[in-house]
Motif scaffolding. Structure first.
Motif, PDB file in Angstrom:
ATOM      1  N   THR A   1       1.400  10.191  -1.405  1.00  0.00           N
ATOM      2  CA  THR A   1       2.630   9.735  -0.745  1.00  0.00           C
ATOM      3  C   THR A   1       2.646  10.203   0.708  1.00  0.00           C
ATOM      4  O   THR A   1       2.973   9.437   1.625  1.00  0.00           O
ATOM      5  CB  THR A   1       3.865  10.281  -1.498  1.00  0.00           C
ATOM      6  OG1 THR A   1       3.728   9.922  -2.868  1.00  0.00           O
ATOM      7  CG2 THR A   1       5.143   9.703  -0.948  1.00  0.00           C
TER       8      THR A   1
ATOM      9  N   ASP B   1       5.157   3.265  -4.795  1.00  0.00           N
ATOM     10  CA  ASP B   1       4.749   4.606  -5.213  1.00  0.00           C
ATOM     11  C   ASP B   1       4.893   4.722  -6.729  1.00  0.00           C
ATOM     12  O   ASP B   1       5.736   4.068  -7.329  1.00  0.00           O
ATOM     13  CB  ASP B   1       5.623   5.643  -4.502  1.00  0.00           C
ATOM     14  CG  ASP B   1       4.907   6.974  -4.339  1.00  0.00           C
ATOM     15  OD1 ASP B   1       3.873   7.164  -4.998  1.00  0.00           O
ATOM     16  OD2 ASP B   1       5.383   7.814  -3.559  1.00  0.00           O
ATOM     17  N   GLU B   2       4.075   5.555  -7.329  1.00  0.00           N
ATOM     18  CA  GLU B   2       4.095   5.789  -8.778  1.00  0.00           C
ATOM     19  C   GLU B   2       4.096   4.465  -9.544  1.00  0.00           C
ATOM     20  O   GLU B   2       4.961   4.208 -10.393  1.00  0.00           O
ATOM     21  CB  GLU B   2       5.291   6.657  -9.136  1.00  0.00           C
ATOM     22  CG  GLU B   2       5.107   8.065  -8.574  1.00  0.00           C
ATOM     23  CD  GLU B   2       6.385   8.826  -8.354  1.00  0.00           C
ATOM     24  OE1 GLU B   2       7.066   9.049  -9.346  1.00  0.00           O
ATOM     25  OE2 GLU B   2       6.692   9.186  -7.210  1.00  0.00           O
TER      26      GLU B   2
ATOM     27  N   ARG C   1       1.548  20.408  -4.617  1.00  0.00           N
ATOM     28  CA  ARG C   1       2.983  20.454  -4.882  1.00  0.00           C
ATOM     29  C   ARG C   1       3.312  21.661  -5.780  1.00  0.00           C
ATOM     30  O   ARG C   1       4.262  22.390  -5.533  1.00  0.00           O
ATOM     31  CB  ARG C   1       3.446  19.154  -5.558  1.00  0.00           C
ATOM     32  CG  ARG C   1       4.972  19.117  -5.743  1.00  0.00           C
ATOM     33  CD  ARG C   1       5.443  17.905  -6.483  1.00  0.00           C
ATOM     34  NE  ARG C   1       5.283  16.687  -5.717  1.00  0.00           N
ATOM     35  CZ  ARG C   1       4.453  15.705  -6.021  1.00  0.00           C
ATOM     36  NH1 ARG C   1       3.695  15.805  -7.092  1.00  0.00           N
ATOM     37  NH2 ARG C   1       4.384  14.634  -5.280  1.00  0.00           N
TER      38      ARG C   1
HETATM   39 MG   LIG Z   1       3.722  10.766  -4.759  1.00  0.00          MG
END
Ligand SMILES: [Mg+2]
Ligand SMILES: Nc1ncnc2c1ncn2[C@@H]1O[C@H](COP(=O)(O)OP(=O)(O)O)[C@@H](O)[C@H]1O
Length: 353
Positions: free
Chosen positions: A58, A125-126, A214
């Protein structure tokens, strides 16, 4: 590198330290180089980013969009749909098609300005959660609006995207980040936030995150919120998982103690501290590969742990499944004895824990 401190003060660190430019990303050198070339030559194809979570997919597309469009144009030129948005066929037919059609003139007018791109960008996204019907509708849309729209489809598993879409896109794989590359970024955050991190704390963060940036940043933040020092103990305490030292004791008991003692021992050590057997299994799984035991015994352990994991996921109790883990080890030990040529069970020590 970081946005204005008071704006960023309330943001979670994953957002606060999300790189805003392509060259601030760690790893993925080749991806960044290729994308930069696409942008500079204004020859952007449709893109398909795939790879595990927290590897910068992202971030990369948002940084590329910032390079392509001026801040004023971002909202009108970029449509970002993520997992929180509805992703059925209606979204493709309505939201995406409307975006592609209605803003077309504006898109072309920008070609004469300083913008780096004469097309708009749709970020899906996703996309793993997109239905097959929606994906089938999308493939037609991709073709029809290629003149003025580029798509960037992001997913964890490429297999969840239909081949027809895969073949219309240029694919980029985002591998788990190399620990060596995570370290400088982690240390930068630690320094900026004025934290106290010990070397074993740093190693623990790298180990538990398995290349997912993350998780590194989120675990760092929650540990920093709860403890003064980021050490191995506080990191594991924060995520509620057994430390390597505790796991070493567990495996020693499994290999050497009689069954009853083994059960009582592990029960008090693990369940007493509130650990979930699921987490213990994950650690055990990593450790058994370091044992120097015959293949047959290793196979028994792998199968045994696999079954326990499956049972846990269907709601079986921690206690009975712990007994099954102990049983798997005893079966493995029996096979070791049967195969005993040069293995002394008491000498079987996990390597490098
Ligand atoms: Mg992402
Ligand atoms: N390659 C990278 N370089 C620097 N930071 C990264 C990188 N990958 C991920 N991150 C950090 O992790 C967070 C999550 O990244 P993100 O791009 O949302 O991951 P993905 O979309 O692959 O799940 C970002 O906010 C950023 O702080």
């Amino acid at each position: 590198m970081v946005t204005a401190p008071n704006v960023a003060a309330n943001l979670p660190w994953v957002e606060k330290y999300r790189p805003s430019k392509l060259d601030e990303l760690v790893a993925h050198e080749q991806v960044v180089k290729t994308l930069t070339r696409f942008i500079e030559n204004r020859t952007m194809p449709h893109l398909l980013f795939y790879g595990p979570p927290g590897t910068g997919k992202t971030t990369t597309v948002l940084a590329a969009a910032r390079k392509m469009y001026s801040p004023q144009k971002m909202t009108s030129m970029v449509l970002e749909l993520n997992a929180s948005d509805e992703r059925g066929i209606d979204v493709v037919r309505n939201t995406i098609v409307n975006f592609a059609q209605t803003k077309a003139l504006q898109a072309f007018s920008s070609a004469t300005t300083s913008e780096n791109a004469a097309f708009k960008l749709v970020i899906l996204d996703e996309a793993d959660s997109m239905t097959k019907d929606a994906q089938n509708a999308l493939r037609r849309v991709i073709e029809k609006y290629t003149d003025n729209v580029r798509f960037c489809i992001i997913c964890n598993y490429m297999a969840s995207i239909i081949p027809a879409i895969q073949s219309r896109c240029t694919r980029f794989r985002f591998a788990p980040l190399d620990q060596k590359l995570i370290v400088p970024r982690l240390e930068y955050i630690v320094k900026t936030e004025n934290l106290n991190m010990t070397p074993d704390g740093r190693d623990a963060l790298l180990t538990v995150s398995k290349g997912d940036m993350r998780t590194v940043i989120n675990t760092l933040q929650s540990t920093a919120m709860s403890f003064d020092v980021i050490s191995e103990t506080t990191v594991y305490q924060c995520i509620g998982q057994p430390t390597p030292k505790e796991m070493k004791e567990v495996i020693k008991s499994l290999l050497n103690d009689p069954a009853k003692k083994c059960l009582i021992n592990i029960k008090s050590k693990l369940f007493g501290n509130g650990y979930a057997l699921q987490d213990v299994i994950t650690h055990l799984h990593d450790i058994i590969y370091t044992l120097d035991i015959p293949d047959q015994a290793m196979a028994t352990l792998i199968t045994g742990l696999g079954e326990v994991e499956e049972n846990l996921s269907t709601g079986c109790s921690n206690e009975t499944q712990l007994a099954a883990v102990v049983a798997a080890f005893f079966e493995a030990k029996r096979l070791c004895v049967a195969d005993m040529k040069n293995v002394q069970l008491e000498d079987v020590e996990p390597m490098e824990l």
